[in-house]
Motif scaffolding. Sequence first.
Motif, mmCIF file in Angstrom:
data_model
loop_
_atom_site.group_PDB
_atom_site.id
_atom_site.type_symbol
_atom_site.label_atom_id
_atom_site.label_comp_id
_atom_site.label_asym_id
_atom_site.label_seq_id
_atom_site.Cartn_x
_atom_site.Cartn_y
_atom_site.Cartn_z
ATOM 1 N N CYS A 64 10.884 -2.015 -4.174
ATOM 2 C CA CYS A 64 9.584 -2.695 -4.113
ATOM 3 C C CYS A 64 9.212 -3.297 -5.459
ATOM 4 O O CYS A 64 8.601 -4.357 -5.527
ATOM 5 C CB CYS A 64 8.506 -1.712 -3.657
ATOM 6 N N THR A 100 0.802 -1.225 0.000
ATOM 7 C CA THR A 100 0.000 0.000 0.000
ATOM 8 C C THR A 100 0.832 1.271 0.000
ATOM 9 O O THR A 100 0.419 2.285 -0.555
ATOM 10 C CB THR A 100 -0.937 0.045 1.227
ATOM 11 N N ARG A 101 1.983 1.235 0.630
ATOM 12 C CA ARG A 101 2.821 2.439 0.706
ATOM 13 C C ARG A 101 4.263 1.997 0.932
ATOM 14 O O ARG A 101 4.779 2.092 2.038
ATOM 15 C CB ARG A 101 2.351 3.325 1.842
ATOM 16 N N ASP A 102 4.893 1.541 -0.122
ATOM 17 C CA ASP A 102 6.245 1.003 -0.019
ATOM 18 C C ASP A 102 7.178 1.836 -0.896
ATOM 19 O O ASP A 102 7.092 1.802 -2.116
ATOM 20 C CB ASP A 102 6.264 -0.466 -0.453
ATOM 21 N N HIS A 103 8.067 2.562 -0.248
ATOM 22 C CA HIS A 103 8.982 3.459 -0.958
ATOM 23 C C HIS A 103 10.326 2.800 -1.259
ATOM 24 O O HIS A 103 11.226 3.457 -1.771
ATOM 25 C CB HIS A 103 9.172 4.751 -0.167
ATOM 26 N N GLY A 134 -1.411 0.604 -3.902
ATOM 27 C CA GLY A 134 -0.881 1.908 -3.550
ATOM 28 C C GLY A 134 0.509 2.048 -4.151
ATOM 29 O O GLY A 134 0.803 1.469 -5.194
ATOM 30 N N ILE A 135 1.366 2.781 -3.447
ATOM 31 C CA ILE A 135 2.716 3.075 -3.933
ATOM 32 C C ILE A 135 3.622 1.855 -3.805
ATOM 33 O O ILE A 135 3.693 1.232 -2.752
ATOM 34 C CB ILE A 135 3.319 4.244 -3.136
ATOM 35 N N CYS A 136 4.315 1.540 -4.902
ATOM 36 C CA CYS A 136 5.361 0.512 -4.914
ATOM 37 C C CYS A 136 6.519 1.109 -5.704
ATOM 38 O O CYS A 136 6.527 1.083 -6.927
ATOM 39 C CB CYS A 136 4.852 -0.785 -5.561
ATOM 40 N N ASN A 137 7.470 1.691 -4.980
ATOM 41 C CA ASN A 137 8.589 2.386 -5.615
ATOM 42 C C ASN A 137 9.908 1.678 -5.362
ATOM 43 O O ASN A 137 10.037 0.929 -4.397
ATOM 44 C CB ASN A 137 8.706 3.816 -5.078
ATOM 45 N N ARG A 189 -5.714 2.190 -7.015
ATOM 46 C CA ARG A 189 -4.807 3.078 -6.266
ATOM 47 C C ARG A 189 -3.328 2.798 -6.550
ATOM 48 O O ARG A 189 -2.449 3.486 -6.036
ATOM 49 C CB ARG A 189 -5.068 2.927 -4.767
#
Length: 148
Positions: A60, A26-29, A54-57, A77
């Motif tokens: 990730c 969901t929110r992995d930078h 969510g965010i997978c940067n 998302r």
Amino acid sequence: MRITLLSLLLLCLAAATPARAELHITRDHGGYVEEYKAKYKRVREKGERVIIDGICNSACTLVLGIVPMNKICVTPRASLGFHQAYYDKAFTFGIKVTSSEGTSDLMSYYPDTVKDWIRRNGGLTTDMKKIKNGVELWKIIDPCPEEW
């Protein structure tokens, strides 16, 4: 201890029901590449599904090259972010020092669809290049079915 017929039946039912192992991103930078490689290898070995929600940067995104693509899906998302590998800034006096060897290693894990997107968008640089939910992302990863 007294075992009732009902408790025995519930125990048998629980044992027969397959576990729905899932990893929700969901929110992995990102972070250390080697840690992500180990994490996603465990996910692959367990046969877990991955839902990018969510965010997978950064590191990730290695999930795309380690977990089978048919076990990964994206929600509305979802977004992915890619950049060149760099050394931990704690060891480089706060300066972002890129690693061509680390970047080559990252690229070696990505499936062709990801490599093609990266090439079409100018290759990996120090700047984060993002794919947001939509047709471009769906060319790489399938949208999650409703039952996931």
